[in-house]
Design an enzyme around this catalytic site. Structure first.
Site, PDB file in Angstrom:
ATOM      1  N   GLN A 163      -7.743  -2.619  -0.896  1.00  0.00           N
ATOM      2  CA  GLN A 163      -8.600  -3.791  -1.094  1.00  0.00           C
ATOM      3  C   GLN A 163      -9.694  -3.808  -0.011  1.00  0.00           C
ATOM      4  O   GLN A 163     -10.844  -4.085  -0.289  1.00  0.00           O
ATOM      5  CB  GLN A 163      -7.771  -5.061  -1.068  1.00  0.00           C
ATOM      6  CG  GLN A 163      -8.459  -6.210  -1.753  1.00  0.00           C
ATOM      7  CD  GLN A 163      -7.469  -7.202  -2.314  1.00  0.00           C
ATOM      8  OE1 GLN A 163      -6.811  -7.897  -1.549  1.00  0.00           O
ATOM      9  NE2 GLN A 163      -7.362  -7.276  -3.627  1.00  0.00           N
ATOM     10  N   PHE A 164      -9.285  -3.465   1.185  1.00  0.00           N
ATOM     11  CA  PHE A 164     -10.207  -3.222   2.293  1.00  0.00           C
ATOM     12  C   PHE A 164      -9.668  -2.005   3.039  1.00  0.00           C
ATOM     13  O   PHE A 164      -8.445  -1.853   3.147  1.00  0.00           O
ATOM     14  CB  PHE A 164     -10.278  -4.434   3.248  1.00  0.00           C
ATOM     15  CG  PHE A 164     -11.026  -5.600   2.675  1.00  0.00           C
ATOM     16  CD1 PHE A 164     -12.378  -5.793   2.966  1.00  0.00           C
ATOM     17  CD2 PHE A 164     -10.394  -6.491   1.824  1.00  0.00           C
ATOM     18  CE1 PHE A 164     -13.070  -6.867   2.412  1.00  0.00           C
ATOM     19  CE2 PHE A 164     -11.094  -7.559   1.275  1.00  0.00           C
ATOM     20  CZ  PHE A 164     -12.426  -7.754   1.564  1.00  0.00           C
ATOM     21  N   ALA A 165     -10.560  -1.193   3.560  1.00  0.00           N
ATOM     22  CA  ALA A 165     -10.118   0.028   4.251  1.00  0.00           C
ATOM     23  C   ALA A 165      -9.135  -0.305   5.369  1.00  0.00           C
ATOM     24  O   ALA A 165      -8.238   0.484   5.681  1.00  0.00           O
ATOM     25  CB  ALA A 165     -11.325   0.758   4.822  1.00  0.00           C
ATOM     26  N   ASP A 166      -9.286  -1.478   5.955  1.00  0.00           N
ATOM     27  CA  ASP A 166      -8.410  -1.884   7.072  1.00  0.00           C
ATOM     28  C   ASP A 166      -6.930  -1.874   6.675  1.00  0.00           C
ATOM     29  O   ASP A 166      -6.061  -1.610   7.486  1.00  0.00           O
ATOM     30  CB  ASP A 166      -8.782  -3.301   7.524  1.00  0.00           C
ATOM     31  CG  ASP A 166     -10.268  -3.437   7.787  1.00  0.00           C
ATOM     32  OD1 ASP A 166     -10.655  -3.579   8.947  1.00  0.00           O
ATOM     33  OD2 ASP A 166     -11.051  -3.370   6.816  1.00  0.00           O
ATOM     34  N   PHE A 167      -6.658  -2.190   5.412  1.00  0.00           N
ATOM     35  CA  PHE A 167      -5.261  -2.333   4.994  1.00  0.00           C
ATOM     36  C   PHE A 167      -4.566  -1.001   4.754  1.00  0.00           C
ATOM     37  O   PHE A 167      -3.376  -0.950   4.447  1.00  0.00           O
ATOM     38  CB  PHE A 167      -5.169  -3.235   3.753  1.00  0.00           C
ATOM     39  CG  PHE A 167      -5.769  -4.599   3.980  1.00  0.00           C
ATOM     40  CD1 PHE A 167      -5.623  -5.224   5.209  1.00  0.00           C
ATOM     41  CD2 PHE A 167      -6.507  -5.234   3.005  1.00  0.00           C
ATOM     42  CE1 PHE A 167      -6.189  -6.463   5.463  1.00  0.00           C
ATOM     43  CE2 PHE A 167      -7.082  -6.479   3.245  1.00  0.00           C
ATOM     44  CZ  PHE A 167      -6.923  -7.094   4.478  1.00  0.00           C
TER      45      PHE A 167
ATOM     46  N   HIS B 246     -11.364  -6.827   8.575  1.00  0.00           N
ATOM     47  CA  HIS B 246     -12.014  -6.599   7.275  1.00  0.00           C
ATOM     48  C   HIS B 246     -13.311  -5.829   7.483  1.00  0.00           C
ATOM     49  O   HIS B 246     -14.219  -5.930   6.680  1.00  0.00           O
ATOM     50  CB  HIS B 246     -12.352  -7.929   6.583  1.00  0.00           C
ATOM     51  CG  HIS B 246     -11.183  -8.600   5.947  1.00  0.00           C
ATOM     52  ND1 HIS B 246     -10.262  -9.313   6.656  1.00  0.00           N
ATOM     53  CD2 HIS B 246     -10.778  -8.656   4.653  1.00  0.00           C
ATOM     54  CE1 HIS B 246      -9.338  -9.797   5.828  1.00  0.00           C
ATOM     55  NE2 HIS B 246      -9.627  -9.407   4.616  1.00  0.00           N
TER      56      HIS B 246
ATOM     57  N   GLU C  33       0.822  -1.201   0.000  1.00  0.00           N
ATOM     58  CA  GLU C  33       0.000   0.000   0.000  1.00  0.00           C
ATOM     59  C   GLU C  33       0.861   1.259   0.000  1.00  0.00           C
ATOM     60  O   GLU C  33       0.572   2.228  -0.702  1.00  0.00           O
ATOM     61  CB  GLU C  33      -0.939   0.005   1.220  1.00  0.00           C
ATOM     62  CG  GLU C  33      -2.100  -0.984   1.137  1.00  0.00           C
ATOM     63  CD  GLU C  33      -1.686  -2.451   1.295  1.00  0.00           C
ATOM     64  OE1 GLU C  33      -0.562  -2.708   1.775  1.00  0.00           O
ATOM     65  OE2 GLU C  33      -2.477  -3.338   0.936  1.00  0.00           O
TER      66      GLU C  33
END
Ligand SMILES: Cc1ncc(C[n+]2csc(CCOP(=O)(O)OP(=O)(O)O)c2C)c(N)n1
Length: 683
Positions: A444-448, A489, A422
């Protein structure tokens, strides 16, 4: 090219062995003209003389901190002169020679160090922390590593536009331990970007010697791991540096690819002047003093009769005059007079949004996810300089299929699968905008986003305020809970960014807004976080315009009008509020959908507070330090007199997000909303 070849086992096991194994300097002038050899000398002399002056001024307490590059100048100077003037360089804290070799006016450079207006950051950032597009230089932020991702973005723009340019980025040996370095070299390798990664191996990272920092025998070996060419050269030999970079740059312009050059050198002074060199063995300093890049090159030129003592004296006098004049100007200035409005005004790049209305009246029923896809596709048509980057977004269409079919329409250059990293990709977004392009980066997911946090909060967010360079990047954030996807996630992490000046945040709750807000964000040259709730993707639909349109940034939407209380919310909260209220007969409430969280619509919030006098702020993010805390404080500070009850907040529990659906439901605020509404009305 002169590559001093040292057998691997003789290279540094630690910094002491390393120095003993360096072979004595051998200057090979190739077919270089006398004029070039002299120019290399002069450019080497200038930063040395500036530094010597700085050390005196430091002792006199006339300047603050100083990071010395004495003994390493051949790298900065050799690299800079080996490139074309309009090729970007991303220097670090010991690379004064880059700035002087690009002929920056010394008065401005000194003013920058003194924190005065005549510098490059209006007194807002210190030392080498600035960029200048005029000089094709992008200076570092304090953090070691992120410059590499930015270099990739610049190189990507060069490559996409077939400009046949290279980008060169500096690293210290210690800084290569950062993840940002690895990510960026890997991306540059995979994308065949014309980037020269320079590693100045000067034996120490602050006080830590090399053997406590990494295990590789030579940084050239690291190239193998990334599948790129890596070479190791004597960084104290200006001709060797010049030849290596010049040769590789010519090759890279024609045949774009990444290369890595280790420049072996030594840090002759402390990490910064105040910290001293007590931990460095004197023997090492003595040995390296013999290999000083300036005096050894000077000796060579004198022996070869390319220069004489008159030339040296004349150059010294010329630079002394230039330095003295520059200092006089810089020291004649005071620190800037503080003007709060001016400071605030520069946080964002100037942009006056002109909301676009659809050209035709044709409409189609679209799901939330289709609206996002629509916005991206229309923006790709509208802005041919827009590049999409993300994991699996090309042929696969992204994990949520938002970019499905885009490769066929827009090509792989503009719809780019990225390696799983990222930080480097967000940095590349900034690099693209430095070259006047636009970037959308899909998490891919906001968490990442945690993996790219630094690039967002320190690089994208602060660059305009620091040196007036916009960061035209939209980060898409598939967000939110409700899918039983567990703690990593499901997060709604907008408040991590809400606190950071320089960012803009949008968080649509419906398909119409999703399209209009994304188009608006992509138009604006400022960095955006665009939150898109995964549960809404396929669960809601609406008839929305087919054409391109934008929604005003910073403008809330009154979704439902009422009189008993106000629910100020956004995203999923809007749907919860509508649902809960529909089951509470006889209660009428304003439901205000903020839509933009940064900057949020203070006028609309004030209006609803004044009207109903009772307010609940509802959000999916956890309670403590959430958006609700800020809004509540603001309402209290400004509209206390209008309140008939305390401002209440309804938010997720202050825990990580649990996996099991029963626990997740308990975590989310929806089931607590009704009770809070009743409590507020009874107050
Ligand atoms: C991410 C980050 N961690 C820590 C620091 C503090 N720091 C500044 S310079 C430095 C040493 C850097 O060593 P190296 O990369 O070898 O460069 P050198 O100073 O030797 O030129 C450290 C630890 C920082 N600036 N950034």
């Amino acid at each position: 090219m002169i590559v001093v070849s040292i057998p691997f086992d003789e290279r540094q096991e630690n910094s002491i062995n390393f120095s003993l194994s360096l072979v004595y300097m051998n200057f090979d002038r190739k077919k270089y003209s006398d004029a070039l050899l002299k120019s290399l000398y002069s450019n080497l002399l200038k930063p040395r003389m500036i530094e010597e002056k700085m050390l005196i001024l430091l002792r006199q307490n006339k300047i603050s901190k100083w990071f010395s590059g004495i003994g390493q100048e051949a790298i900065a100077v050799g690299c800079t002169l080996a490139l074309e003037e309009d090729e970007y360089i991303l220097p670090m804290h010991r690379n004064l020679g880059v700035f002087t070799s690009r002929n920056m006016p010394l008065s401005r450079l000194f003013a920058q160090w003194q924190g005065t207006l005549h510098g490059y950051t209006k007194g807002r950032d210190r030392s080498f922390h600035f960029g200048s597009n005029e000089h094709h230089l992008v200076g570092m932020i304090s953090h070691l590593g992120p410059q590499n991702g930015v270099a990739n973005g610049i190189a990507l723009a060069n490559k996409l536009r077939k400009e046949k340019k290279v980008t060169l980025v500096f690293n210290g040996d210690g800084g290569t331990s950062e993840g940002d370095f690895h990510e960026a070299v890997n991306v540059a390798a995979v994308w065949d970007l014309p980037v020269i990664f320079i590693i100045e191996n000067n034996g120490y990272g602050l006080s830590t010697p090399n053997h406590e920092q990494f295990r590789c025998k030579s940084f050239a070996d690291k190239g193998i791991g990334y599948g790129i060419e890596g070479i190791s050269i004597n960084g104290n030999n200006i001709l060797e540096v010049y030849t290596a970079v010049h040769t590789l740059a010519s090759e890279l312009r024609e045949n774009p690819r990444a290369v890595l050059i280790e420049c072996r050198t030594f840090r002759m002074r402390g990490h910064e002047e105040a910290s001293g060199t007590k931990y460095v063995p004197q023997q090492l300093l003595d040995e390296w003093a013999e290999k000083d890049p300036l005096s050894s090159y000077e000796r060579y030129l004198l022996t070869e009769k390319i220069i004489d003592s008159d030339f040296i004296l004349a150059e010294r006098n010329k630079f002394k005059k230039e330095i003295d004049e520059g200092l006089e100007i810089a020291f004649s200035e005071n620190h800037p007079r503080a003007n709060t409005q001016h400071e605030l005004d520069d946080v964002y790049a100037p942009f006056e949004q002109k909301p676009v209305i659809p050209v035709s009246s044709t409409k189609t029923e679209k799901r939330f996810i289709d609206a996002i896809k629509d916005a991206l596709s229309l923006s790709m048509e509208r802005f041919d300089n827009l590049v999409l980057m993300g994991q699996d977004i090309a042929e696969y269409g992204g994990v949520f299929k938002i970019t499905e079919g885009f490769v066929e329409r827009f090509g792989k250059d503009r719809v780019r699968n990225t390696p799983i990293c990222e930080a480097a990709v967000l940095g590349a977004g900034l690099g693209l905008s430095i070259k006047g392009m636009k970037a959308m980066v899909e998490m891919q997911f906001a968490d990442f986003v945690t993996e790219g946090f630094n690039q967002i909060v320190n690089n994208l967010a602060k660059t305009h305020w620091r040196w007036q360079q916009c960061a035209d990047v939209v980060v898409r954030m598939p967000t939110g809970a409700g899918t039983a996807a567990g703690p990593f996630h499901s997060q709604s992490n907008e408040s991590w960014f809400f606190h950071t000046p320089g960012l803009k945040i949008v968080y649509p709750s419906n398909a119409y807004d999703a399209k209009g807000l994304l188009c608006a964000a992509l138009e604006d040259p400022n960095p955006y976080l665009y939150f898109e709730h995964k549960v809404l993707y396929r669960s809601i639909k609406e008839i929305i315009p087919d054409d391109y349109y934008t929604i005003e940034i910073g403008k809330a939407n009154l979704v439902k009008e009422g009189y008993d209380l106000s629910i100020v919310t956004y995203g999923m909260g809007v749907h919860w509020a509508v649902e809960i209220l529909s089951g509470m007969e006889n209660i009428s409430a304003d439901i205000l959908d903020l839509r933009t969280l940064l900057p949020w619509d203070k006028t609309a919030v004030a209006q609803t507070v004044k009207k109903t006098n009772r307010v609940i702020i509802l959000h999916e993010d956890t309670l403590t330090g959430g958006i609700g805390a800020e809004l509540s404080a603001w309402i209290n500070e400004n509209y206390f007199d209008y309140l008939d009850a305390p401002v209440l907040r309804v938010a997720s529990l202050d825990t990580p997000i649990p996996f099991a659906p029963t626990l997740e439901r308990n975590f989310l605020p929806k089931d607590r909303l009704r009770e809070k509404i009743e409590m507020l009305l009874k107050y």
